[in-house]
Design an enzyme around this catalytic site. Structure first.
Site, PDB file in Angstrom:
ATOM      1  N   CYS A  57     -13.604  24.970  -0.559  1.00 44.95           N
ATOM      2  CA  CYS A  57     -14.584  23.925  -0.789  1.00 44.95           C
ATOM      3  C   CYS A  57     -16.063  24.797  -0.714  1.00 44.95           C
ATOM      4  CB  CYS A  57     -14.490  22.824   0.178  1.00 44.95           C
ATOM      5  SG  CYS A  57     -14.969  23.650   1.926  1.00 44.95           S
TER       6      CYS A  57
ATOM      7  N   CYS B 153     -11.389  21.342   7.458  1.00 47.16           N
ATOM      8  CA  CYS B 153     -12.999  21.503   7.806  1.00 47.16           C
ATOM      9  C   CYS B 153     -13.076  21.866   9.426  1.00 47.16           C
ATOM     10  CB  CYS B 153     -13.648  20.443   7.748  1.00 47.16           C
ATOM     11  SG  CYS B 153     -13.353  19.480   6.281  1.00 47.16           S
TER      12      CYS B 153
END
Ligand code: FES
Length: 144
Positions: free
Chosen positions: A35, A104
């Site tokens: 990402c 994350c």
């Protein structure tokens, strides 16, 4: 059910421990190749205890919430206790994250570990390399 728990929303909208520590004893920066998000963690360590911790991130909301929670979890803990905190524990403390957002929280765990490794390296403290398995595949620390 809402996609994000109240705790995630709380830590996202009101993140704890944001910022930098000047002359930090350990600094860790990690990035997620997929990402492109980046996470940086600063630690103040006195007598083996993490007395202060701050983070900065160019990351998504889940990365912000995860790091906020992770910093709260390691503050005041010993280095050994902090090394035991996994991304799973952070996700549990946040009452869960959607499956596609689990990575994350990994960013938060890796940044904490990188900062602790940096502290060990700076002070020539010997450590078990097994504690930092991801570092073998990441050339980041070799840069500084
Ligand atoms: Fe990259 Fe969340 S999408 S850290």
């Amino acid at each position: 059910m809402a996609l994000y728990s109240e705790k995630v929303m709380d830590h996202f909208t009101n993140p704890r421990n944001v910022g930098e520590i000047e002359n930090a004893d350990g600094v860790g920066e990690v990035g997620n190749a997929k990402c492109g998000d980046i996470m940086k963690i600063y630690l103040k360590i006195d007598d083996n205890i993490i007395t202060d911790v701050k983070f900065n991130t160019f990351g998504c909301g889940s990365a912000i919430a995860s790091s906020s929670m992770a910093t709260e979890m390691i503050k005041g803990k010993s280095i050994d206790e902090a090394l035991e905190i996994t991304n799973k524990a952070v996700v549990e403390a946040l009452d869960g994250l959607p499956p596609h957002k689990i990575h994350c929280s990994v960013l938060a765990e890796e940044a904490v570990k990188a900062a602790l490794k940096n502290y060990y390296d700076k002070n020539n403290i010997p450590y078990d390399k097994e504690l930092f398995p991801d570092c073998d595949s990441c050339a980041h620390c070799a840069d500084h």
